[in-house]
Scaffold this active site. Structure first.
Site, short mmCIF file in Angstrom:
data_model
loop_
_atom_site.label_atom_id
_atom_site.label_comp_id
_atom_site.label_asym_id
_atom_site.label_seq_id
_atom_site.Cartn_x
_atom_site.Cartn_y
_atom_site.Cartn_z
CB SER A 45 46.76 36.18 34.10
OG SER A 45 45.89 36.54 33.05
N GLY B 211 42.54 36.38 36.40
CA GLY B 211 41.14 36.21 36.08
C GLY B 211 40.59 37.35 35.26
N GLY B 212 41.48 38.12 34.62
CA GLY B 212 41.03 39.20 33.77
C GLY B 212 40.29 40.30 34.49
#
Length: 694
Positions: A342, A253-254
């Site tokens: 991610s 989710g960055g």
């Protein structure tokens, strides 16, 4: 001198109903004898048999009157005392028997409750949570849900093999692994969970941690109180005996959202035939996870270095929770594979270099899927974000008028809605408080604090300061397409890169590298001319090259004694994403790894549709589901993706000679050597890592 007892009897006044010669009633005699014999505690003498009890009182005839003479022995009081004594004895016996009976009943009930209470290994699925499987974690006892799950089919997609025996699974959702990070606990390291005296429900997902620019509202699936963990494991667990590999997934989710939340782990546990325990969880993000609190020389508070990276401290607390509690679910704390996607992949890489790379036994293997490595500046360099937050909600125009402690106290007093509306939003200030033409993709993120993270990942790996465990890294062919704006010129390409890596703006080498190594590429559908180039440069700078550079550095530092290293490029092409010009996008493999029905959003339609009309779905994209799931399960179980790989899949070689597996379909996997031109570009970014701060 006291008179004899016989005389005392005669001195007692007698109740008369008529003349002195009238017969004395039995009631009078009873009263007299009671008075004469005094305290019942004195010993009784004489014959107390049946014949004595029937004797009538004798009268003294020698005096010519009807005066009573003392009977021998006194019968009526003896009879009452005997009866009273017998009654007391009988009551005592009855009471004793009742106590014994109560003890027996209590023991039977306790034993029955203990053996009928569902332990970590067995209960039928029921609606009443009190009859679900229980897990006692010391600070709380949770009741979950018992499931019976058919294993995912070899044909792939979302199908299950209903001809196989179902796997009994116990699922526990929404358990606390840390105290609520609210109020005074905002912007502090995670605290131990509070003790809960009552049974806690663990049958549904709890809110995930609130992200950037989210409006909080009642019933929302995002909240500030969010530090929850979910566990799936086999039902046939024998506590302190069962010891299964543990798969811990860290969502991405960055660092600004929990975007891969609540993946359903039932299918991977079923596909392993109950041979693993699966774990996922939430951690603080955005303002609440990555507000760097600057130094405050006016107080004796904790150093600022441990008042940052709260989201990463949450993750570390979860890994410590796993070490302490996973054995209760049948997991082996010595065999934990931590897998991130991610920003989750970036997180696990950071944990590999945390504390100077000291191995604290938190994990035995590492998987980085679509590794995200943004800029990681020094925490002191992003202090402006803290003061911007204070200015936004505390109505002070100058930080000189506030101490850090006072400012932090003010922020802790604000409501969640105020902080979300005014602070937890994107901003064109990205570095040193300087404006940039556009907002960066991810405003909040980790910083190099000098304690938990002594240096940036690229430096730590080159210095050999990392945990030595088997590692597996994967990237998608087109990592950057989901993030790149629709650039129409080369200048737009350069500016976007500088916005997200702002220190490059002060170094001409950054802009020069973009222009030199990233010419205009062939156009893609539905996009402007320079979109393909911008997607390539951002994808390589942020995802692909950090992966290749870490693999290279680890292999070089370790040499032939290196723990096994595995890499892959995911090249499956879904017709819809190809038609839209996006190609094989970031994290597209997640829906195959976990099953397309188990991820939160948007699995490619071709994972459940056989585009080639192949009866066994092996030549179409559905066949990728069992292939990817089995590769991952094999690595989790044995730290080698080949041991339990699907029968249709290829042998996966190690990173020797920069080799990686290319995965296209259920029957199409092949090893390739990383192209030379890509290696050249990645070397350029490695040489600029001190400027990109990766």
């Amino acid at each position: 001198m006291a008179p004899p007892r016989a005389q005392l009897i005669q001195l007692v006044p007698m109740k008369r109903g008529g003349s002195e010669d009238d017969n004395t009633s039995q009631a009078d005699l009873d009263l007299d004898f009671d008075s004469a014999f005094g305290d019942e505690s004195e010993p009784l003498h004489g014959d107390l048999g049946p014949s004595a009890c029937m004797q009538a009182p004798a009268r003294d005839q020698s005096s010519g009157g009807s005066r009573l003479r003392p009977p021998s022995p006194p019968l009526a009081p003896l009879r009452r005392r005997k009866l009273r004594s017998n009654c007391l004895s009988l009551i005592g016996i009855v009471l004793g028997l009742l106590v014994v009976l109560a003890v027996i009943i209590s023991a039977v009930v306790s034993t029955t409750v203990y053996w009928t209470k569902p332990q970590a290994g067995g209960a039928e699925p029921v609606d009443d949570i009190s009859n679900g499987p229980f897990i006692d974690l010391g600070y709380a006892t949770y009741v979950g849900k018992a499931l019976s799950v058919y294993p995912p089919s070899d044909d792939g997609g979302s199908s299950h093999n209903t001809s196989a025996a179902p796997v009994d699974i116990h699922r526990y959702l929404g358990m606390r692994y840390a105290a609520p990070p609210t109020g005074e606990q905002r912007w502090r390291p995670p605290a131990l969970p509070h003790e809960e005296p009552t049974l806690q429900k663990a049958t549904s997902f709890r809110p995930v941690c609130i992200g950037l620019e989210v409006t909080p509202h009642p019933g929302s699936d995002q909240d500030e109180d969010c530090l929850f963990v979910n566990v799936w494991g086999p039902a046939n667990v024998v506590k302190s005996t069962t010891s299964l590999p543990v798969w811990v997934f860290v969502q991405g989710g960055g660092y600004n959202a929990n975007s891969n939340a609540n993946i359903d782990g039932a299918d991977v546990v079923a596909r392993s035939n109950g041979s693993i325990v699966f774990v996922n969880f939430n951690y603080r993000v955005g303002l609440f996870g990555f507000l760097g609190v600057p130094a405050d020389n006016t107080t004796t508070s904790s150093p600022p270095e441990i008042s940052a990276n709260f989201g990463l401290l949450d993750q570390r607390a979860l890994l410590e929770w796993v070490q302490k509690h996973i054995s209760s679910f049948g997991g082996d704390p010595r065999h934990v594979v931590v897998h991130g996607g991610s920003a989750g992949a970036g997180s696990v890489v950071l944990h590999a270099v945390a504390d100077g790379g000291r191995d604290e036994g938190l994990f035995a293997g590492l998987v980085a899927e679509s590794l995200y490595v943004p800029t990681l500046p020094q925490c002191t360099e992003v202090a402006y974000k803290f003061w911007r937050a204070v200015d936004a909600v505390c109505y002070k125009s100058s930080k000189e008028s506030w101490s850090v402690a006072t400012a932090l106290a003010c922020l802790r007093l604000q409501t969640l809605s105020v902080l979300q509306d005014l602070v937890n939003v994107g901003h064109p200030l990205q570095y040193h408080g300087e404006d940039c033409p556009g907002k960066p993709l991810f405003y909040w993120g980790p910083c190099t604090d000098g304690i938990l993270f002594a240096d940036r990942p690229s430096v730590a790996f080159q210095d050999g300061r990392f945990v030595r465990v088997p590692m597996l890294y994967g990237v998608a062919t087109n990592e950057g397409t989901l993030f790149a704006p629709n650039a129409a010129s080369q200048d737009e390409v350069v500016q976007f890169v500088l916005n997200n890596f702002p220190a490059l703006a002060a170094d001409d080498r950054g802009a020069d590298a973009v222009r030199k190594y990233y010419p205009r590429l062939p156009p893609l559908p539905e996009h402007n001319d320079w979109f393909p180039t911008l997607a390539q440069v951002f994808g390589e700078l942020t995802f692909v090259c950090p992966t290749i550079n870490i693999l290279d550095v680890v292999a070089a530092v370790e040499g032939k004694a290196s723990s096994p290293l595995y890499a892959y490029r995911y090249a499956m092409e879904d017709p819809s994403t190809v038609a839209s010009g996006l190609g094989t996008v970031h994290m597209m493999d997640a829906a195959a790894i976990f099953g397309p029905g188990n991820v939160a959003c948007c699995p490619p339609a071709s994972y459940t549709t056989d585009d080639d009309n192949d009866s066994n779905a092996r030549n179409g994209n559905p066949g990728l589901v069992p292939v990817m799931m089995d590769y991952y399960l094999s690595f989790v179980r044995t730290l080698d993706p080949n041991t339990y790989r699907s029968a249709q899949s290829a042998e996966w070689g190690t990173w020797d000679n920069k080799s990686r597996l290319v995965i296209t379909s259920g029957r199409d996997q092949v090893m390739e050597t990383v192209p030379d031109d890509l290696l050249v570009r990645c070397r350029v970014w490695l040489d600029l890592a001190d400027v990109t701060e990766q």
